[in-house]
Design an enzyme around this catalytic site. Structure first.
Site, PDB file in Angstrom:
ATOM      1  N   LYS A 170       0.879  -1.178   0.000  1.00 60.51           N
ATOM      2  CA  LYS A 170       0.000   0.000   0.000  1.00 60.51           C
ATOM      3  C   LYS A 170       0.915   1.226   0.000  1.00 60.51           C
ATOM      4  O   LYS A 170       0.826   2.112   0.870  1.00 60.51           O
ATOM      5  CB  LYS A 170      -0.912  -0.055   1.246  1.00 60.51           C
ATOM      6  N   ASP A 202      -5.595  -3.334  -1.794  1.00 61.46           N
ATOM      7  CA  ASP A 202      -7.059  -3.337  -1.976  1.00 61.46           C
ATOM      8  C   ASP A 202      -7.424  -3.851  -3.366  1.00 61.46           C
ATOM      9  O   ASP A 202      -8.361  -4.636  -3.535  1.00 61.46           O
ATOM     10  CB  ASP A 202      -7.669  -1.955  -1.704  1.00 61.46           C
ATOM     11  N   ASP A 226      -1.773 -12.072   6.189  1.00 64.44           N
ATOM     12  CA  ASP A 226      -2.749 -12.682   7.113  1.00 64.44           C
ATOM     13  C   ASP A 226      -4.148 -12.594   6.507  1.00 64.44           C
ATOM     14  O   ASP A 226      -4.892 -13.581   6.448  1.00 64.44           O
ATOM     15  CB  ASP A 226      -2.687 -11.921   8.443  1.00 64.44           C
TER      16      ASP A 226
END
Ligand code: NAI
Length: 330
Positions: A170, A202, A226
């Site tokens: 990100k 995303d 995760d």
């Protein structure tokens, strides 16, 4: 003969670890299991969920396989998993996500591998309170940790005939921390003859749901790994089947992606496939490819026959019946 540390864990852990042990032993390989207890059940006696004997046993045997361990939410002790990964410097979390013929899911040809950094990022849980006003979590990303996980991902791709490595980040928002991860990814990609690209996390979440077959090896910082691991588990039939390995230079600890599933604890309904697949990864790590393939073939047969599946896969069989069926097909 191998000596391996076996941590049954909490919740459904003891049920799925015993199923795994039965299958591995029935394959014919000679393993001595050193059963070591950690988690909820030992806290009262040792005042910690991870007494020193756990780390000592893994350091001695070098290889461990474990059931999930419950971590209290929003309070209580630090995650046993995070402690193990940090103390043993298990810097790689390797999670192969592959469709199984016979398991119903919306996708048929998923075959990707998540390579998750395992020691730092927000997941390290470095936090402090700011009085009653708030709390702060520190997202620590370091160059050496980026270098070793990204190198691992490219080497894994090369050694396993994988076509592409995708770096997930990100860096548009966290320009320094994820920026360091991305810049290191771009730098290292130049020294490998493997196709590579990068993706914002995303967008990765959406693209994985739309076109999972487009992805191959995906490398990312800890927290994204995760979350995207569970998303990817959902693509191929759920958490009951996805295995994992925590690997460092000296030690390796194998475990399923799923947690202790307290809602179904003791009901003999948990799917042990994820831990059995983790054991297959462990056998391959040990160079025992013959036994690994034997168990894998038995699993494939059971899924294709589809007569004895656990409830999470739409079947009616108990953990024990499903395990018996695998053993019958070995
Ligand atoms: P979870 O993975 O335990 O459960 C999520 C859902 O998947 C539940 O509906 C559960 O019933 C189902 N599920 C999971 N494994 C299954 C299996 N083998 N067969 C059939 N259904 C299965 O995740 P959750 O509820 O977020 O966490 C429960 C506890 O586990 C928490 O304390 C968490 O910290 C811990 N945990 C431990 C992990 C580890 O030790 N490696 C990993 C993830 C969570």
């Amino acid at each position: 003969m191998y000596k391996i540390t076996l941590i049954p864990g909490d919740g459904i852990g003891p049920e799925v670890t015993e199923a795994m042990v039965r299958v591995v032993e029935a394959s014919g390989i000679n393993i001595e299991w050193e059963r070591i207890y950690a988690g909820e059940k030992v806290i009262e006696e040792y005042n910690t969920p991870i007494p020193n004997y756990v780390i000592d046993s893994i350091k001695k045997n070098r290889i461990a396989i474990k059931g999930p361990i419950t971590t209290p939410i929003g309070e209580g002790f630090k995650s046993v998993n995070v402690t193990l990964r940090q103390n043993l410097d298990l810097y790689v979390n390797l999670r192969p996500i592959k469709s199984f013929k016979g398991i119903k899911s919306k996708y048929e040809d998923v075959d990707l591998v998540i390579v998750r950094e395992n020691t730092e990022d927000l997941y390290a849980g470095i936090e402090h309170k700011i009085g009653d006003y708030g709390a702060e979590s520190i997202k620590l990303i370091t160059k050496p940790a980026c270098e070793r996980i990204i190198n691992f991902a490219f080497n894994y791709a090369k050694e396993n005939n994988r076509n592409k490595v995708t770096g997930v980040h990100k860096a548009n928002i966290m320009k320094l921390s994820d920026g360091l991860f991305l810049n290191t990814f771009k730098e290292i990609s130049k020294s490998f003859n493997v196709e590579s690209d990068d993706l914002i996390v995303d967008a990765a979440a959406m693209n994985l749901v739309l076109n999972p077959e487009k992805y191959d090896v995906m490398v990312m910082p800890n927290l994204y790994g995760d979350i995207l691991s569970d998303l990817c588990a959902g693509l191929v039939g759920g958490l009951g089947i996805i295995p994992g390995a925590n690997i460092g230079k000296e030690y390796a600890v194998f475990e399923a992606v799923h947690g202790s599933a307290p809602q179904i604890e003791g009901k003999n309904v948990a799917n042990p496939t994820a831990l059995i697949q983790s054991a297959i990864m462990m056998l391959r790590y040990l160079g025992e490819h013959k036994y690994a393939r034997k168990i894998e073939k038995a699993l494939e047969t059971v899924f294709i026959k589809g007569e004895k599946l656990t409830v999470d896969l739409g079947g009616k069989s108990s953990t024990q019946e499903f395990t018996d069926e695998i053993i019958k097909n070995l």
